[in-house]
Design a protein around this motif. Structure first.
Motif, PDB file in Angstrom:
ATOM      1  N   THR A   1      -3.795   8.596  -4.833  1.00 32.83           N
ATOM      2  CA  THR A   1      -4.378   8.739  -3.204  1.00 32.83           C
ATOM      3  C   THR A   1      -3.863   7.712  -2.492  1.00 32.83           C
ATOM      4  N   GLY A   2      -3.311   6.689  -2.856  1.00 28.90           N
ATOM      5  CA  GLY A   2      -2.706   5.577  -2.316  1.00 28.90           C
ATOM      6  C   GLY A   2      -3.816   4.455  -1.827  1.00 28.90           C
ATOM      7  N   ASN A   3      -2.982   3.519  -1.177  1.00 27.41           N
ATOM      8  CA  ASN A   3      -3.600   2.206  -0.526  1.00 27.41           C
ATOM      9  C   ASN A   3      -3.981   1.356  -1.549  1.00 27.41           C
ATOM     10  N   PHE A   4      -4.394   0.230  -1.083  1.00 24.34           N
ATOM     11  CA  PHE A   4      -4.878  -0.897  -1.920  1.00 24.34           C
ATOM     12  C   PHE A   4      -6.272  -0.854  -2.449  1.00 24.34           C
ATOM     13  N   ARG A   5      -6.553  -0.504  -3.986  1.00 27.33           N
ATOM     14  CA  ARG A   5      -7.870  -0.523  -4.310  1.00 27.33           C
ATOM     15  C   ARG A   5      -7.954  -1.175  -5.662  1.00 27.33           C
ATOM     16  N   SER A   6      -8.858  -1.482  -5.986  1.00 28.08           N
ATOM     17  CA  SER A   6      -9.134  -1.997  -7.405  1.00 28.08           C
ATOM     18  C   SER A   6      -9.432  -0.765  -8.273  1.00 28.08           C
ATOM     19  N   GLY A   7      -9.476  -0.935  -9.675  1.00 26.33           N
ATOM     20  CA  GLY A   7      -9.424  -0.134 -10.530  1.00 26.33           C
ATOM     21  C   GLY A   7     -11.023   0.681 -10.691  1.00 26.33           C
TER      22      GLY A   7
ATOM     23  N   ILE B   1      -1.136   4.363   5.499  1.00 25.22           N
ATOM     24  CA  ILE B   1      -1.111   3.036   5.149  1.00 25.22           C
ATOM     25  C   ILE B   1      -1.706   2.287   6.166  1.00 25.22           C
ATOM     26  N   ASP B   2      -2.691   1.275   6.086  1.00 27.24           N
ATOM     27  CA  ASP B   2      -3.284   0.652   7.063  1.00 27.24           C
ATOM     28  C   ASP B   2      -3.420  -0.732   6.385  1.00 27.24           C
ATOM     29  N   ILE B   3      -2.975  -1.775   6.982  1.00 24.60           N
ATOM     30  CA  ILE B   3      -3.063  -3.209   6.379  1.00 24.60           C
ATOM     31  C   ILE B   3      -2.856  -4.155   7.606  1.00 24.60           C
ATOM     32  N   ALA B   4      -3.979  -5.114   7.608  1.00 20.93           N
ATOM     33  CA  ALA B   4      -4.018  -6.263   8.578  1.00 20.93           C
ATOM     34  C   ALA B   4      -3.457  -7.403   8.016  1.00 20.93           C
ATOM     35  N   GLY B   5      -3.257  -8.193   8.860  1.00 22.15           N
ATOM     36  CA  GLY B   5      -2.670  -9.458   8.401  1.00 22.15           C
ATOM     37  C   GLY B   5      -1.322  -9.745   8.244  1.00 22.15           C
ATOM     38  N   VAL B   6      -0.703  -8.721   8.766  1.00 27.83           N
ATOM     39  CA  VAL B   6       0.941  -8.722   8.727  1.00 27.83           C
ATOM     40  C   VAL B   6       1.520  -9.372   9.864  1.00 27.83           C
ATOM     41  N   GLN B   7       2.472 -10.382   9.624  1.00 28.34           N
ATOM     42  CA  GLN B   7       3.169 -11.141  10.457  1.00 28.34           C
ATOM     43  C   GLN B   7       4.675 -10.934  10.397  1.00 28.34           C
ATOM     44  N   LEU B   8       5.190 -10.267  11.510  1.00 27.01           N
ATOM     45  CA  LEU B   8       6.513  -9.742  11.686  1.00 27.01           C
ATOM     46  C   LEU B   8       7.160 -10.544  12.941  1.00 27.01           C
ATOM     47  N   PRO B   9       8.355 -10.844  12.962  1.00 32.26           N
ATOM     48  CA  PRO B   9       8.800 -11.623  13.989  1.00 32.26           C
ATOM     49  C   PRO B   9       9.574 -10.628  14.908  1.00 32.26           C
ATOM     50  N   THR B  10       9.877 -11.097  16.281  1.00 33.80           N
ATOM     51  CA  THR B  10      10.811 -10.388  17.091  1.00 33.80           C
ATOM     52  C   THR B  10      11.901 -10.549  16.764  1.00 33.80           C
TER      53      THR B  10
ATOM     54  N   ALA C   1       0.800  -1.309  -0.022  1.00 33.79           N
ATOM     55  CA  ALA C   1      -0.004  -0.137   0.057  1.00 33.79           C
ATOM     56  C   ALA C   1       0.957   1.225   0.016  1.00 33.79           C
ATOM     57  N   GLY C   2       0.190   2.201  -0.334  1.00 29.05           N
ATOM     58  CA  GLY C   2       1.059   3.628  -0.337  1.00 29.05           C
ATOM     59  C   GLY C   2       0.269   4.738  -0.252  1.00 29.05           C
ATOM     60  N   CYS C   3       0.997   5.869  -0.223  1.00 27.56           N
ATOM     61  CA  CYS C   3       0.269   7.329  -0.264  1.00 27.56           C
ATOM     62  C   CYS C   3       1.305   8.418  -0.877  1.00 27.56           C
ATOM     63  N   THR C   4       0.656   9.258  -1.319  1.00 23.55           N
ATOM     64  CA  THR C   4       1.586  10.576  -1.926  1.00 23.55           C
ATOM     65  C   THR C   4       1.635  11.682  -0.423  1.00 23.55           C
TER      66      THR C   4
END
Length: 291
Positions: free
Chosen positions: A245-251, A175-184, A135-138
């Motif tokens: 405008t950023g973020n994950f969108r369909s066309g 940016i706002d994304i769920a389902g992210v897995q990051l280790p410690t 995802a992203g934004c300007t």
């Protein structure tokens, strides 16, 4: 520390210069790269990183680059082609890209994007990382006369990136994304690079906060250092489209898409009518037989 002297808990390399006011990762000169990395791994499950930075230079309009990257990765102090740091990394990267390498892009730069990698993905500079972007934004963050900030929050599998670059003293969602897995056990760092075009990339402060969040009981048995960096998305990053405008969108529904939808609906109605007529006729014939 200042100059090239060692700093407590931090290592740096490349063109990085330390002063009493900021850490300059690259000067406003061509073909430079530099980075700064914390020596202590982060074992917090939930955290928020605030970065006070400044990107500025003599270049006007699109005559500047390349950009700045913020990292939470397994590797540290490895120089490379991705804004001065390693490609095929393990972990999280937030890119503050100030130059559009893809001339066909519809995005407005500077552009902030996020990428999670398990070591198998390559950042494509020629496409500004579009194929691996989550995802992203300007964000108008370059050559500002006021302070510019960025916040990265990771909590219970949710990654949030916010900016404060408009001198309003308030966070703006990027940016706002769920389902992210990051280790410690990974390391925080920042890097920057310049090519034929250049900028000063300065880190003024990096502050890490622990977030007090309740986790399910089953999380207590998980070895968080063994988790593979990953993202559970409903769609592939390659399906992402240019969206200023950023973020994950369909066309958007363009004219031909609307035409196809109407055509499909019309064909569906015709098929239903034909089937209905055939069924009705057979029922009529069956009723005549009984008479």
């Amino acid at each position: 520390g200042a100059g090239s002297a060692a700093m407590p808990l931090w290592d740096f390399q490349g063109s990085t210069m330390v002063t009493s006011q900021y850490v300059r990762l690259t000067p406003d000169e061509r073909s430079r790269e530099g980075s700064i990395w914390n020596r202590v791994p982060c074992f917090l499950k939930d955290w928020e990183l605030h970065v006070h930075f400044k990107i500025h230079g003599a270049g006007k309009k699109n005559l500047h680059g390349d950009g700045l990257a913020l990292w939470y990765t397994q590797e540290r102090l490895v120089s490379g082609p991705v804004f001065g740091s390693k490609d095929n990394f393990h972990g999280l990267a937030i890119f503050l890209d100030t130059y559009p390498n893809d001339e066909a892009t519809e995005r407005v730069f500077p552009y902030i994007s996020a990428m999670v990698n398990n070591g198998s993905l390559t950042y494509d500079h020629s496409k500004d990382g579009r194929w691996t972007e989550l995802a992203g934004c300007t964000a108008d963050l370059r050559n500002q006369n006021h302070d510019t900030f960025l916040a990265i929050r990771y909590s219970r599998g949710r990654l949030t990136v916010m900016t404060d670059v408009e001198d309003k003293n308030e966070w703006k969602n990027c940016i706002d994304i769920a389902g992210v897995q990051l280790p410690t056990g990974y390391f925080f760092g920042a890097s920057a690079g310049t090519g034929d075009l250049s900028d000063n990339h300065d880190i003024i402060s990096m502050k890490l906060f622990q977030l007090m969040v309740e986790h399910p009981v089953e999380d207590e048995s998980v070895d968080w250092t063994k988790i593979e960096p990953s993202v559970s998305l409903l769609k592939s990053p390659k399906d992402n489209v240019d969206d200023p405008t950023g973020n994950f969108r369909s066309g958007p529904l363009t004219g031909w898409k609307v035409f196809l939808l109407l055509l499909c609906a019309l064909l569906g109605i015709i098929v239903c009518a034909v089937v209905g007529a055939v069924v009705f006729q057979k029922r009529q014939e069956r009723n005549k037989r009984f008479y």
